[in-house]
Design a protein around this motif. Structure first.
Motif, PDB file in Angstrom:
ATOM      1  N   VAL A  32       8.807   4.385  -7.688  1.00  0.00           N
ATOM      2  CA  VAL A  32       8.191   5.645  -8.108  1.00  0.00           C
ATOM      3  C   VAL A  32       8.638   6.705  -7.114  1.00  0.00           C
ATOM      4  CG1 VAL A  32       6.052   6.909  -8.483  1.00  0.00           C
ATOM      5  CG2 VAL A  32       6.204   4.492  -9.143  1.00  0.00           C
ATOM      6  N   ILE A  33       9.276   7.745  -7.620  1.00  0.00           N
ATOM      7  CA  ILE A  33       9.760   8.844  -6.787  1.00  0.00           C
ATOM      8  C   ILE A  33       8.713   9.951  -6.790  1.00  0.00           C
ATOM      9  CG2 ILE A  33      11.602  10.522  -6.442  1.00  0.00           C
ATOM     10  CD1 ILE A  33      13.430   8.596  -8.032  1.00  0.00           C
ATOM     11  N   GLY A  34       8.339  10.417  -5.613  1.00  0.00           N
ATOM     12  CA  GLY A  34       7.271  11.392  -5.484  1.00  0.00           C
ATOM     13  C   GLY A  34       7.752  12.828  -5.537  1.00  0.00           C
ATOM     14  N   PRO A  35       6.819  13.777  -5.453  1.00  0.00           N
ATOM     15  CA  PRO A  35       7.174  15.205  -5.516  1.00  0.00           C
ATOM     16  C   PRO A  35       8.140  15.642  -4.429  1.00  0.00           C
ATOM     17  CG  PRO A  35       4.814  14.898  -5.807  1.00  0.00           C
ATOM     18  CD  PRO A  35       5.369  13.565  -5.398  1.00  0.00           C
ATOM     19  N   ASP A  36       8.179  14.914  -3.314  1.00  0.00           N
ATOM     20  CA  ASP A  36       9.092  15.278  -2.233  1.00  0.00           C
ATOM     21  C   ASP A  36      10.431  14.563  -2.339  1.00  0.00           C
ATOM     22  OD1 ASP A  36       8.269  12.739  -1.701  1.00  0.00           O
ATOM     23  OD2 ASP A  36       7.585  13.134   0.352  1.00  0.00           O
ATOM     24  N   SER A  37      10.675  13.920  -3.507  1.00  0.00           N
ATOM     25  CA  SER A  37      11.940  13.225  -3.806  1.00  0.00           C
ATOM     26  C   SER A  37      12.141  11.957  -2.982  1.00  0.00           C
ATOM     27  CB  SER A  37      13.149  14.167  -3.628  1.00  0.00           C
ATOM     28  OG  SER A  37      13.051  15.250  -4.517  1.00  0.00           O
ATOM     29  N   LEU A  39      10.612   7.876  -2.045  1.00  0.00           N
ATOM     30  CA  LEU A  39       9.893   6.806  -2.717  1.00  0.00           C
ATOM     31  C   LEU A  39       8.435   6.796  -2.278  1.00  0.00           C
ATOM     32  CD1 LEU A  39      12.398   3.798  -2.654  1.00  0.00           C
ATOM     33  CD2 LEU A  39      12.236   5.734  -4.232  1.00  0.00           C
ATOM     34  N   VAL A  40       7.546   6.643  -3.229  1.00  0.00           N
ATOM     35  CA  VAL A  40       6.118   6.586  -2.931  1.00  0.00           C
ATOM     36  C   VAL A  40       5.791   5.204  -2.361  1.00  0.00           C
ATOM     37  CG1 VAL A  40       3.795   6.757  -3.893  1.00  0.00           C
ATOM     38  CG2 VAL A  40       5.638   8.209  -4.789  1.00  0.00           C
ATOM     39  N   THR A  41       5.105   5.176  -1.239  1.00  0.00           N
ATOM     40  CA  THR A  41       4.722   3.904  -0.602  1.00  0.00           C
ATOM     41  C   THR A  41       3.221   3.772  -0.408  1.00  0.00           C
ATOM     42  OG1 THR A  41       5.048   4.855   1.592  1.00  0.00           O
ATOM     43  CG2 THR A  41       6.927   3.710   0.613  1.00  0.00           C
ATOM     44  N   ALA A  42       2.465   4.825  -0.678  1.00  0.00           N
ATOM     45  CA  ALA A  42       1.016   4.801  -0.459  1.00  0.00           C
ATOM     46  C   ALA A  42       0.295   4.999  -1.793  1.00  0.00           C
ATOM     47  CB  ALA A  42       0.601   5.884   0.532  1.00  0.00           C
ATOM     48  N   TYR A  43      -0.534   4.028  -2.128  1.00  0.00           N
ATOM     49  CA  TYR A  43      -1.248   4.031  -3.406  1.00  0.00           C
ATOM     50  C   TYR A  43      -2.713   3.701  -3.177  1.00  0.00           C
ATOM     51  CZ  TYR A  43       3.394   3.616  -5.579  1.00  0.00           C
ATOM     52  OH  TYR A  43       4.689   3.820  -5.977  1.00  0.00           O
ATOM     53  N   LYS A  50      -2.969  -2.071  -6.697  1.00  0.00           N
ATOM     54  CA  LYS A  50      -2.324  -0.775  -6.478  1.00  0.00           C
ATOM     55  C   LYS A  50      -1.360  -0.407  -7.605  1.00  0.00           C
ATOM     56  CE  LYS A  50      -2.623  -0.726  -1.422  1.00  0.00           C
ATOM     57  NZ  LYS A  50      -1.868  -0.597  -0.158  1.00  0.00           N
ATOM     58  N   MET A  51      -0.889  -1.408  -8.360  1.00  0.00           N
ATOM     59  CA  MET A  51       0.051  -1.133  -9.452  1.00  0.00           C
ATOM     60  C   MET A  51      -0.215  -2.083 -10.607  1.00  0.00           C
ATOM     61  SD  MET A  51       2.677   0.587 -10.722  1.00  0.00           S
ATOM     62  CE  MET A  51       3.348   1.464  -9.295  1.00  0.00           C
ATOM     63  N   HIS A  52      -0.361  -1.510 -11.783  1.00  0.00           N
ATOM     64  CA  HIS A  52      -0.467  -2.296 -13.013  1.00  0.00           C
ATOM     65  C   HIS A  52       0.781  -1.984 -13.842  1.00  0.00           C
ATOM     66  CE1 HIS A  52      -4.799  -3.303 -12.469  1.00  0.00           C
ATOM     67  NE2 HIS A  52      -4.772  -2.162 -11.784  1.00  0.00           N
ATOM     68  N   LEU A  53       1.521  -3.017 -14.218  1.00  0.00           N
ATOM     69  CA  LEU A  53       2.710  -2.840 -15.046  1.00  0.00           C
ATOM     70  C   LEU A  53       2.467  -3.511 -16.389  1.00  0.00           C
ATOM     71  CD1 LEU A  53       5.712  -1.787 -15.067  1.00  0.00           C
ATOM     72  CD2 LEU A  53       6.358  -4.165 -14.592  1.00  0.00           C
ATOM     73  N   VAL A  54       2.548  -2.720 -17.446  1.00  0.00           N
ATOM     74  CA  VAL A  54       2.413  -3.232 -18.806  1.00  0.00           C
ATOM     75  C   VAL A  54       3.768  -3.101 -19.493  1.00  0.00           C
ATOM     76  CG1 VAL A  54       1.417  -2.723 -21.074  1.00  0.00           C
ATOM     77  CG2 VAL A  54      -0.055  -2.795 -19.047  1.00  0.00           C
ATOM     78  N   PRO A  96      -1.460   7.492  -6.983  1.00  0.00           N
ATOM     79  CA  PRO A  96      -0.856   7.747  -5.666  1.00  0.00           C
ATOM     80  C   PRO A  96      -1.933   8.149  -4.661  1.00  0.00           C
ATOM     81  CG  PRO A  96      -0.350   9.526  -7.204  1.00  0.00           C
ATOM     82  CD  PRO A  96      -1.024   8.458  -8.005  1.00  0.00           C
ATOM     83  N   ALA A  97      -1.690   7.855  -3.397  1.00  0.00           N
ATOM     84  CA  ALA A  97      -2.692   8.111  -2.356  1.00  0.00           C
ATOM     85  C   ALA A  97      -3.105   9.579  -2.314  1.00  0.00           C
ATOM     86  CB  ALA A  97      -2.143   7.670  -1.002  1.00  0.00           C
ATOM     87  N   GLU A  98      -2.171  10.453  -2.622  1.00  0.00           N
ATOM     88  CA  GLU A  98      -2.452  11.892  -2.523  1.00  0.00           C
ATOM     89  C   GLU A  98      -2.531  12.563  -3.885  1.00  0.00           C
ATOM     90  OE1 GLU A  98      -3.221  13.115   0.344  1.00  0.00           O
ATOM     91  OE2 GLU A  98      -2.745  11.229   1.352  1.00  0.00           O
ATOM     92  N   GLY A  99      -2.800  11.799  -4.957  1.00  0.00           N
ATOM     93  CA  GLY A  99      -2.792  12.415  -6.273  1.00  0.00           C
ATOM     94  C   GLY A  99      -3.792  11.800  -7.227  1.00  0.00           C
ATOM     95  N   GLU A 100      -3.660  12.178  -8.500  1.00  0.00           N
ATOM     96  CA  GLU A 100      -4.542  11.686  -9.550  1.00  0.00           C
ATOM     97  C   GLU A 100      -3.899  10.494 -10.258  1.00  0.00           C
ATOM     98  OE1 GLU A 100      -7.580  12.989 -10.083  1.00  0.00           O
ATOM     99  OE2 GLU A 100      -7.206  14.335  -8.378  1.00  0.00           O
ATOM    100  N   LYS A 101      -4.708   9.759 -10.999  1.00  0.00           N
ATOM    101  CA  LYS A 101      -4.240   8.605 -11.754  1.00  0.00           C
ATOM    102  C   LYS A 101      -3.139   9.008 -12.731  1.00  0.00           C
ATOM    103  CE  LYS A 101      -5.882   5.352 -15.271  1.00  0.00           C
ATOM    104  NZ  LYS A 101      -5.155   4.148 -14.823  1.00  0.00           N
TER     105      LYS A 101
END
Length: 245
Positions: A32-37, A39-43, A50-54, A96-101
């Protein structure tokens, strides 16, 4: 807008870095690539993970709900095999740790001879192994709708369901056609069955597939239902049998 229809939202992008295939399970990897380009590592943890994959086939006859592991650099991986060739939609459901679902979606292709199947019939009853699950309630477009799943085994009510992902059941709802990923949440209950109650929000009329995961005697099982979202004065769907593996 319902979740899962976009590969990018609010600055976050789902980035698959491997393919899927039939046969033996192979490692499926994504980031998952975050707003700062980066990789997101904090969830945040949601429903115990921390991650559900369907991963669902486009014809909605195949469904898997898995929980990948994350490497320190933010790369997620999970062993995955799909049952047949064709087109699939992968949904990453996370906070994400700093965002919404968010629920981000991306199309994947499994190579081979593709033979799409029709959407399973509208159903009020689903069975797997020795278990039967009955569905009560209707999905009404534009409002929160209560759905009650009743689990039985060999004809007897199951009153000792085991917690799975923080509840006695986990429900995913997908809209036929575009595979919009609906918001569904369980109602809190101290009763371990046989009834598990959910609230679903459907944005439109049409057909939906509901996939229920429940845990009993140490094993998670999945059943599927097809329902039609109707206005409150509409008729309830007729009952047929459906088997999901």
């Amino acid at each position: 807008m319902p979740g899962g229809l976009q590969v990018s939202q609010d600055g976050y992008t789902l980035n698959p870095i491997s393919t899927i295939a039939t046969g033996a399970p192979a490692e499926f990897r994504f980031t998952v690539i975050g707003p700062d380009s980066t990789l997101v590592t904090a969830y945040q943890v949601e429903h115990d993970k921390k991650m559900h994959l369907v991963v669902a086939s486009r014809d909605l006859t195949s469904f898997q709900h898995v929980h990948p592991s994350m490497a320190p650099d933010g790369t997620w991986s999970v062993g995955l095999a799909v049952p047949k060739a064709g087109s699939y939609r992968a949904f990453a459901d996370f906070v994400p740790a700093e965002g919404e679902k968010l629920t981000l979606g991306v199309d994947l292709q499994a190579a081979g001879d593709y033979r799409p199947e029709p959407l399973p019939h509208v159903s009020r009853t689903a069975a797997i192994d020795d278990y039967t699950v009955n569905l009560a309630g209707n999905i009404v477009p534009g409002q929160a709708s209560k759905l009650v799943m009743t689990v039985s085994k060999d004809g007897e009510p199951v009153d000792d369901l085991e917690p799975y992902l923080g509840a006695y059941g986990h429900l995913v709802a997908l809209r036929a056609g575009d595979l919009a990923y609906l918001h569904v949440h369980p109602e809190e209950s101290d009763e371990a069955g046989p009834e598990v109650t959910f609230v679903a929000e459907a944005p439109s009329r049409g057909d939906y597939r509901l996939f229920l995961d429940f845990k009993h005697e140490g094993k998670v099982r999945t059943v599927g239902f097809t329902v039609t979202a109707v206005l409150s004065d509409g008729h309830a769907p007729s009952a047929t049998h459906d088997h999901t593996h």
